[in-house]
Design a protein around this motif. Structure first.
Motif, PDB file in Angstrom:
ATOM      1  N   PHE A   4      -2.615  21.419  41.968  1.00 20.14           N
ATOM      2  CA  PHE A   4      -1.374  20.921  42.547  1.00 20.14           C
ATOM      3  C   PHE A   4      -0.433  22.124  42.665  1.00 20.14           C
ATOM      4  O   PHE A   4      -0.676  23.171  42.051  1.00 20.14           O
ATOM      5  CB  PHE A   4      -0.729  19.865  41.631  1.00 20.14           C
ATOM      6  N   PRO A   5       0.646  22.009  43.425  1.00 18.36           N
ATOM      7  CA  PRO A   5       1.607  23.108  43.466  1.00 18.36           C
ATOM      8  C   PRO A   5       2.084  23.454  42.054  1.00 18.36           C
ATOM      9  O   PRO A   5       2.551  22.587  41.314  1.00 18.36           O
ATOM     10  CB  PRO A   5       2.744  22.541  44.321  1.00 18.36           C
ATOM     11  N   HIS A   6       1.877  24.699  41.667  1.00 19.11           N
ATOM     12  CA  HIS A   6       2.322  25.233  40.383  1.00 19.11           C
ATOM     13  C   HIS A   6       1.502  24.747  39.186  1.00 19.11           C
ATOM     14  O   HIS A   6       1.906  24.936  38.038  1.00 19.11           O
ATOM     15  CB  HIS A   6       3.813  24.936  40.146  1.00 19.11           C
ATOM     16  N   VAL A   7       0.345  24.137  39.449  1.00 23.59           N
ATOM     17  CA  VAL A   7      -0.576  23.749  38.370  1.00 23.59           C
ATOM     18  C   VAL A   7      -1.974  24.226  38.748  1.00 23.59           C
ATOM     19  O   VAL A   7      -2.508  23.859  39.799  1.00 23.59           O
ATOM     20  CB  VAL A   7      -0.602  22.231  38.136  1.00 23.59           C
ATOM     21  N   ALA A   8      -2.560  25.040  37.891  1.00 22.37           N
ATOM     22  CA  ALA A   8      -3.904  25.560  38.127  1.00 22.37           C
ATOM     23  C   ALA A   8      -4.701  25.490  36.837  1.00 22.37           C
ATOM     24  O   ALA A   8      -4.150  25.326  35.742  1.00 22.37           O
ATOM     25  CB  ALA A   8      -3.838  27.005  38.641  1.00 22.37           C
TER      26      ALA A   8
ATOM     27  N   GLY B  28       7.097  16.153  37.137  1.00 24.29           N
ATOM     28  CA  GLY B  28       7.697  16.867  38.256  1.00 24.29           C
ATOM     29  C   GLY B  28       6.806  17.045  39.463  1.00 24.29           C
ATOM     30  O   GLY B  28       7.238  17.638  40.457  1.00 24.29           O
ATOM     31  N   LEU B  29       5.580  16.540  39.415  1.00 19.83           N
ATOM     32  CA  LEU B  29       4.666  16.688  40.541  1.00 19.83           C
ATOM     33  C   LEU B  29       4.825  15.539  41.530  1.00 19.83           C
ATOM     34  O   LEU B  29       4.945  14.373  41.130  1.00 19.83           O
ATOM     35  CB  LEU B  29       3.219  16.720  40.054  1.00 19.83           C
ATOM     36  N   ALA B  30       4.783  15.861  42.810  1.00 14.21           N
ATOM     37  CA  ALA B  30       4.863  14.823  43.839  1.00 14.21           C
ATOM     38  C   ALA B  30       3.658  13.895  43.778  1.00 14.21           C
ATOM     39  O   ALA B  30       3.744  12.720  44.175  1.00 14.21           O
ATOM     40  CB  ALA B  30       4.959  15.477  45.217  1.00 14.21           C
ATOM     41  N   ASP B  31       2.538  14.395  43.260  1.00 17.54           N
ATOM     42  CA  ASP B  31       1.316  13.594  43.184  1.00 17.54           C
ATOM     43  C   ASP B  31       1.384  12.523  42.104  1.00 17.54           C
ATOM     44  O   ASP B  31       0.552  11.611  42.082  1.00 17.54           O
ATOM     45  CB  ASP B  31       0.101  14.489  42.920  1.00 17.54           C
ATOM     46  N   GLY B  32       2.330  12.637  41.188  1.00 13.62           N
ATOM     47  CA  GLY B  32       2.458  11.663  40.106  1.00 13.62           C
ATOM     48  C   GLY B  32       2.240  12.302  38.745  1.00 13.62           C
ATOM     49  O   GLY B  32       2.070  13.513  38.615  1.00 13.62           O
ATOM     50  N   LEU B  33       2.236  11.469  37.715  1.00 12.39           N
ATOM     51  CA  LEU B  33       2.110  11.968  36.350  1.00 12.39           C
ATOM     52  C   LEU B  33       0.677  12.416  36.054  1.00 12.39           C
ATOM     53  O   LEU B  33      -0.294  11.753  36.435  1.00 12.39           O
ATOM     54  CB  LEU B  33       2.493  10.873  35.356  1.00 12.39           C
ATOM     55  N   VAL B  34       0.583  13.545  35.355  1.00  9.85           N
ATOM     56  CA  VAL B  34      -0.712  14.070  34.924  1.00  9.85           C
ATOM     57  C   VAL B  34      -0.715  14.114  33.400  1.00  9.85           C
ATOM     58  O   VAL B  34       0.195  14.689  32.792  1.00  9.85           O
ATOM     59  CB  VAL B  34      -0.975  15.477  35.498  1.00  9.85           C
TER      60      VAL B  34
END
Length: 284
Positions: A165-169, A41-47
């Motif tokens: 990332f947004p919503h990931v810390a 769900g991240l715009a940056d891609g899969l983590v």
């Protein structure tokens, strides 16, 4: 798009039952799962959080035994989802032990590996022996000296999360290893806390903690680097930090408002349905 976590089955580890929970039936064989988590769900891609062990035989250096069952393992789990290593934008490590950072070298240098500086120093410093295999550590050092292949964090304060990332810390875990971090993922059903090996067994360490008599006291693991007091504090912080507790060696558990287990995940996606919470038992 709301964020979610998908569990990858990276194999099993067979070990002594006392390894995970201090004082639990020493000498009894025990089996636990090894997981990775894909953050969607991240715009940056899969983590991808953690990559498992390099090969089953690697676990024998620590007196354990690795087993990759048919249909599991990192490459197989990625292929099931139509993914190749190059499709993973970031690898995020809770810590760098043998069963958490063993597969980084199957990913191209365009996949950025995120790790805490103190954890990398511990791995490369030779203070923990083969808990950090040289093959794994040397590859990580190569990434440090390759542009954009490594993202080094300075998580030093357990009370100050670092937003990646947004919503990931992430936040310093304060337990298990000197540089371990917790990953905090905000979902539409509460925060999921990926806690690495700070917490191994939710039942035997928290719900009915072995040999503990204090109200809401917790039981630490044997596999720790810190003092008992700091390890207890680290476990309590995990339990206080979110609704979904996601260890790497057992199924995620959903806590209610009173921080008691509401149920274990029934599936492979967090958030998702839960089944009644029961003690997990597995004999090797």
């Amino acid at each position: 798009m709301a964020l979610s976590l998908e569990i990858l089955d990276l194999g099993d580890v067979h070990l002594d039952a006392a390894f995970e929970v201090r004082g639990r039936t020493p000498g009894k064989p025990y089996s636990c799962r090894t997981s990775g988590y894909l953050i969607h769900g991240l715009a940056d891609g899969l983590v991808l959080v953690d990559t498992g062990y390099r090969a089953p035989e690697m676990m024998e250096t620590g007196g354990m035994r690795g087993v990759i069952r048919p249909g599991c393992g990192l490459e197989t789990e990625l292929a099931k989802r139509g993914l190749q290593p190059k499709d993973i934008r970031y690898i995020l490590h809770t810590h760098l032990h043998i069963d958490h950072a063993g597969k980084d070298d199957i990913f191209p240098m365009s996949t950025t590996v995120i790790m805490n500086r103190d954890e990398l120093a511990m791995a490369a410093g030779g203070l923990a022996g083969l808990a950090y295999p040289p093959e794994d550590v040397k590859h990580l050092v190569d990434r440090v000296y390759t542009k954009d292949a490594a993202w080094i964090l300075d998580a030093q304060d357990a009370h100050s999360p670092i937003e990646l990332f947004p919503h990931v810390a992430v936040q310093l875990a304060g337990g298990h290893t000197r540089g371990s971090i917790n990953v905090l993922v905000e979902t539409d059903k509460g925060t999921a806390v990926i806690c690495g090996d700070v917490l191994y067994d939710i039942h035997d360490q928290y719900v009915n903690p072995l040999f503990e008599i204090g109200h809401r006291e917790v039981r630490i693991a044997t596999n720790t680097q810190g003092a008992e007091r700091t390890e207890k504090a680290a476990i309590k912080k995990v339990l206080e930090s979110g609704a979904w507790i996601c260890p790497m060696h057992e199924l995620p558990t959903l806590l209610d408002d009173l921080k008691q287990p509401q149920g274990r995940l029934d599936g492979i996606v967090v958030p998702g349905p839960v089944a009644p919470f029961v003690r997990l038992k597995s004999a090797a």
